[in-house]
Write a protein that holds these residues in place. Structure first.
Motif, PDB file in Angstrom:
ATOM      1  N   ILE A   1     -10.747   0.025  -5.665  1.00 51.60           N
ATOM      2  CA  ILE A   1     -11.189   0.424  -4.320  1.00 51.60           C
ATOM      3  C   ILE A   1      -9.668   0.708  -3.606  1.00 51.60           C
ATOM      4  O   ILE A   1      -8.890  -0.207  -3.608  1.00 51.60           O
ATOM      5  CB  ILE A   1     -11.820  -0.563  -3.399  1.00 51.60           C
ATOM      6  N   VAL A   2      -9.603   2.060  -3.008  1.00 51.61           N
ATOM      7  CA  VAL A   2      -8.317   2.347  -2.604  1.00 51.61           C
ATOM      8  C   VAL A   2      -8.738   2.853  -1.075  1.00 51.61           C
ATOM      9  O   VAL A   2      -9.614   3.646  -1.017  1.00 51.61           O
ATOM     10  CB  VAL A   2      -7.560   3.445  -3.310  1.00 51.61           C
ATOM     11  N   SER A   3      -7.838   2.273  -0.076  1.00 51.20           N
ATOM     12  CA  SER A   3      -8.374   2.697   1.282  1.00 51.20           C
ATOM     13  C   SER A   3      -6.889   3.350   1.911  1.00 51.20           C
ATOM     14  O   SER A   3      -5.758   2.727   1.665  1.00 51.20           O
ATOM     15  CB  SER A   3      -8.627   1.380   2.138  1.00 51.20           C
ATOM     16  N   ASN A   4      -7.028   4.489   2.357  1.00 58.48           N
ATOM     17  CA  ASN A   4      -5.912   5.111   3.307  1.00 58.48           C
ATOM     18  C   ASN A   4      -5.886   4.364   4.682  1.00 58.48           C
ATOM     19  O   ASN A   4      -6.857   4.508   5.551  1.00 58.48           O
ATOM     20  CB  ASN A   4      -6.322   6.579   3.558  1.00 58.48           C
ATOM     21  N   SER A   5      -4.632   3.624   4.884  1.00 56.63           N
ATOM     22  CA  SER A   5      -4.658   2.845   6.029  1.00 56.63           C
ATOM     23  C   SER A   5      -3.745   3.518   7.248  1.00 56.63           C
ATOM     24  O   SER A   5      -3.434   2.949   8.214  1.00 56.63           O
ATOM     25  CB  SER A   5      -4.118   1.647   5.807  1.00 56.63           C
ATOM     26  N   VAL A   6      -3.561   4.871   7.053  1.00 54.03           N
ATOM     27  CA  VAL A   6      -2.957   5.724   8.250  1.00 54.03           C
ATOM     28  C   VAL A   6      -3.831   6.611   8.774  1.00 54.03           C
ATOM     29  O   VAL A   6      -5.118   6.972   8.074  1.00 54.03           O
ATOM     30  CB  VAL A   6      -1.643   6.086   7.692  1.00 54.03           C
ATOM     31  N   SER A   7      -3.694   7.340   9.701  1.00 50.07           N
ATOM     32  CA  SER A   7      -4.215   8.346  10.447  1.00 50.07           C
ATOM     33  C   SER A   7      -4.517   9.784   9.978  1.00 50.07           C
ATOM     34  O   SER A   7      -4.603  10.691  10.783  1.00 50.07           O
ATOM     35  CB  SER A   7      -4.458   8.192  11.929  1.00 50.07           C
ATOM     36  N   THR A   8      -3.640   9.810   8.872  1.00 50.31           N
ATOM     37  CA  THR A   8      -3.349  11.317   8.473  1.00 50.31           C
ATOM     38  C   THR A   8      -3.912  11.477   6.831  1.00 50.31           C
ATOM     39  O   THR A   8      -3.932  10.314   6.301  1.00 50.31           O
ATOM     40  CB  THR A   8      -1.704  11.634   8.435  1.00 50.31           C
ATOM     41  N   PRO A   9      -4.212  12.604   6.288  1.00 50.38           N
ATOM     42  CA  PRO A   9      -4.617  12.519   5.124  1.00 50.38           C
ATOM     43  C   PRO A   9      -3.611  12.363   3.968  1.00 50.38           C
ATOM     44  O   PRO A   9      -2.503  12.502   4.367  1.00 50.38           O
ATOM     45  CB  PRO A   9      -5.067  14.185   4.767  1.00 50.38           C
ATOM     46  N   GLU A  10      -3.814  11.294   3.218  1.00 53.26           N
ATOM     47  CA  GLU A  10      -2.600  10.901   2.101  1.00 53.26           C
ATOM     48  C   GLU A  10      -3.191  11.251   0.506  1.00 53.26           C
ATOM     49  O   GLU A  10      -4.309  10.964   0.692  1.00 53.26           O
ATOM     50  CB  GLU A  10      -2.387   9.524   2.424  1.00 53.26           C
TER      51      GLU A  10
ATOM     52  N   ALA B   1      -6.497  -3.278 -23.487  1.00 55.22           N
ATOM     53  CA  ALA B   1      -6.172  -4.751 -24.212  1.00 55.22           C
ATOM     54  C   ALA B   1      -4.751  -4.913 -24.384  1.00 55.22           C
ATOM     55  O   ALA B   1      -4.150  -3.723 -24.302  1.00 55.22           O
ATOM     56  CB  ALA B   1      -7.081  -4.497 -25.542  1.00 55.22           C
ATOM     57  N   GLY B   2      -4.461  -5.973 -24.636  1.00 55.88           N
ATOM     58  CA  GLY B   2      -2.999  -6.432 -24.994  1.00 55.88           C
ATOM     59  C   GLY B   2      -2.015  -5.958 -23.862  1.00 55.88           C
ATOM     60  O   GLY B   2      -2.231  -6.167 -22.853  1.00 55.88           O
ATOM     61  N   THR B   3      -0.874  -5.109 -24.203  1.00 56.10           N
ATOM     62  CA  THR B   3       0.057  -4.741 -23.207  1.00 56.10           C
ATOM     63  C   THR B   3      -0.120  -3.571 -22.546  1.00 56.10           C
ATOM     64  O   THR B   3       0.594  -2.869 -21.849  1.00 56.10           O
ATOM     65  CB  THR B   3       1.458  -4.771 -23.960  1.00 56.10           C
ATOM     66  N   ASP B   4      -1.230  -2.994 -22.385  1.00 56.44           N
ATOM     67  CA  ASP B   4      -1.715  -1.911 -21.952  1.00 56.44           C
ATOM     68  C   ASP B   4      -1.424  -2.282 -20.339  1.00 56.44           C
ATOM     69  O   ASP B   4      -1.754  -3.283 -19.818  1.00 56.44           O
ATOM     70  CB  ASP B   4      -3.198  -1.478 -21.936  1.00 56.44           C
ATOM     71  N   GLU B   5      -1.264  -1.136 -19.219  1.00 58.13           N
ATOM     72  CA  GLU B   5      -1.222  -1.160 -18.007  1.00 58.13           C
ATOM     73  C   GLU B   5      -1.866  -0.339 -17.070  1.00 58.13           C
ATOM     74  O   GLU B   5      -2.132   0.789 -17.738  1.00 58.13           O
ATOM     75  CB  GLU B   5       0.327  -1.150 -17.693  1.00 58.13           C
ATOM     76  N   ILE B   6      -2.088  -0.462 -16.052  1.00 54.62           N
ATOM     77  CA  ILE B   6      -2.796   0.218 -15.023  1.00 54.62           C
ATOM     78  C   ILE B   6      -1.772   0.250 -13.700  1.00 54.62           C
ATOM     79  O   ILE B   6      -1.680  -0.889 -13.194  1.00 54.62           O
ATOM     80  CB  ILE B   6      -4.309  -0.101 -14.680  1.00 54.62           C
ATOM     81  N   LYS B   7      -1.378   1.655 -13.344  1.00 57.17           N
ATOM     82  CA  LYS B   7      -0.409   1.520 -12.145  1.00 57.17           C
ATOM     83  C   LYS B   7      -1.020   2.638 -11.201  1.00 57.17           C
ATOM     84  O   LYS B   7      -1.435   3.405 -11.661  1.00 57.17           O
ATOM     85  CB  LYS B   7       0.893   1.912 -12.642  1.00 57.17           C
ATOM     86  N   ILE B   8      -0.938   2.282 -10.027  1.00 60.76           N
ATOM     87  CA  ILE B   8      -1.243   3.260  -8.694  1.00 60.76           C
ATOM     88  C   ILE B   8       0.057   3.630  -8.134  1.00 60.76           C
ATOM     89  O   ILE B   8       1.166   2.986  -8.039  1.00 60.76           O
ATOM     90  CB  ILE B   8      -2.091   2.544  -7.796  1.00 60.76           C
ATOM     91  N   TYR B   9       0.290   4.771  -7.788  1.00 60.03           N
ATOM     92  CA  TYR B   9       1.212   5.439  -7.005  1.00 60.03           C
ATOM     93  C   TYR B   9       0.858   6.257  -6.001  1.00 60.03           C
ATOM     94  O   TYR B   9      -0.088   6.913  -5.727  1.00 60.03           O
ATOM     95  CB  TYR B   9       1.911   6.708  -8.106  1.00 60.03           C
ATOM     96  N   GLY B  10       1.545   5.956  -4.700  1.00 60.93           N
ATOM     97  CA  GLY B  10       1.524   6.731  -3.803  1.00 60.93           C
ATOM     98  C   GLY B  10       2.245   7.934  -3.798  1.00 60.93           C
ATOM     99  O   GLY B  10       3.435   8.117  -4.230  1.00 60.93           O
TER     100      GLY B  10
ATOM    101  N   CYS C   1       2.498   7.826   3.469  1.00 59.97           N
ATOM    102  CA  CYS C   1       1.341   7.185   2.917  1.00 59.97           C
ATOM    103  C   CYS C   1       1.228   5.664   3.253  1.00 59.97           C
ATOM    104  O   CYS C   1       2.424   4.999   3.221  1.00 59.97           O
ATOM    105  CB  CYS C   1       0.822   7.825   1.898  1.00 59.97           C
ATOM    106  N   SER C   2       0.127   5.233   3.183  1.00 57.08           N
ATOM    107  CA  SER C   2       0.024   3.638   3.336  1.00 57.08           C
ATOM    108  C   SER C   2      -1.422   3.542   2.524  1.00 57.08           C
ATOM    109  O   SER C   2      -2.353   3.743   3.304  1.00 57.08           O
ATOM    110  CB  SER C   2       0.338   3.163   4.427  1.00 57.08           C
ATOM    111  N   PHE C   3      -1.410   2.848   1.620  1.00 63.48           N
ATOM    112  CA  PHE C   3      -2.645   2.512   0.949  1.00 63.48           C
ATOM    113  C   PHE C   3      -2.847   1.106   0.507  1.00 63.48           C
ATOM    114  O   PHE C   3      -1.998   0.503   0.252  1.00 63.48           O
ATOM    115  CB  PHE C   3      -2.753   3.197  -0.508  1.00 63.48           C
ATOM    116  N   ASP C   4      -4.007   0.688   0.854  1.00 63.98           N
ATOM    117  CA  ASP C   4      -4.433  -0.790   0.294  1.00 63.98           C
ATOM    118  C   ASP C   4      -5.409  -0.643  -0.693  1.00 63.98           C
ATOM    119  O   ASP C   4      -6.415   0.345  -0.921  1.00 63.98           O
ATOM    120  CB  ASP C   4      -5.245  -1.495   1.360  1.00 63.98           C
TER     121      ASP C   4
END
Length: 127
Positions: free
Chosen positions: A49-58, A99-108, A113-116
């Motif tokens: 779940i990703v939430s835009n926590s500012v009042s402009t599109p991001e 599995a293993g050392t796989d990774e998942i990352k989120i980027y602004g 911008c400000s995301f939760d």
């Protein structure tokens, strides 16, 4: 008393724990690990779940890295560039496993911008 949401049951076969992780105020040019995999573990993602926590599109995007390697041969766009309107929430409910050392990352990706972000997953360790 142990917290079952973080410790999980232990047996001779390993552990299986329902986990969650969150990040607040992810800003432009920042990234955060949603899952930073460890050898010997399997992760089944239940939702992001990703939430835009500012009042402009991001905008944001989420990448997966096979074997923890950040190069074109090991990288996949899990969620390509996604724009959220003011205070909009994005929910990703597809189930998948890493599995293993796989990774998942989120980027602004947008100045100011400000995301939760909240991820829920099952972590399995088979030892």
């Amino acid at each position: 008393m142990a917290n079952p949401s973080t410790d999980g049951p232990t047996s001779a076969l390993g552990t299986e724990v329902l986990k969650r992780k969150y990040h607040t105020d992810l800003e432009d040019t920042e990234s955060a690990f949603l899952i930073d995999g460890t050898a010997g573990y399997i992760y089944t993602v239940l939702s992001i779940i990703v939430s835009n926590s500012v009042s402009t599109p991001e905008s944001f995007y989420i990448l997966m890295f096979g074997d923890g390697t950040d190069d074109a041969d090991h990288r996949m766009d899990l969620i390509p560039m996604q724009e959220l309107a003011s205070r909009e929430v994005f929910v990703f409910n597809d189930r998948f496993t890493i599995a293993g050392t796989d990774e998942i990352k989120i980027y602004g990706n947008t100045a100011g911008c400000s995301f939760d972000t909240w991820i829920t997953y099952i972590e399995q360790r088979w030892v």
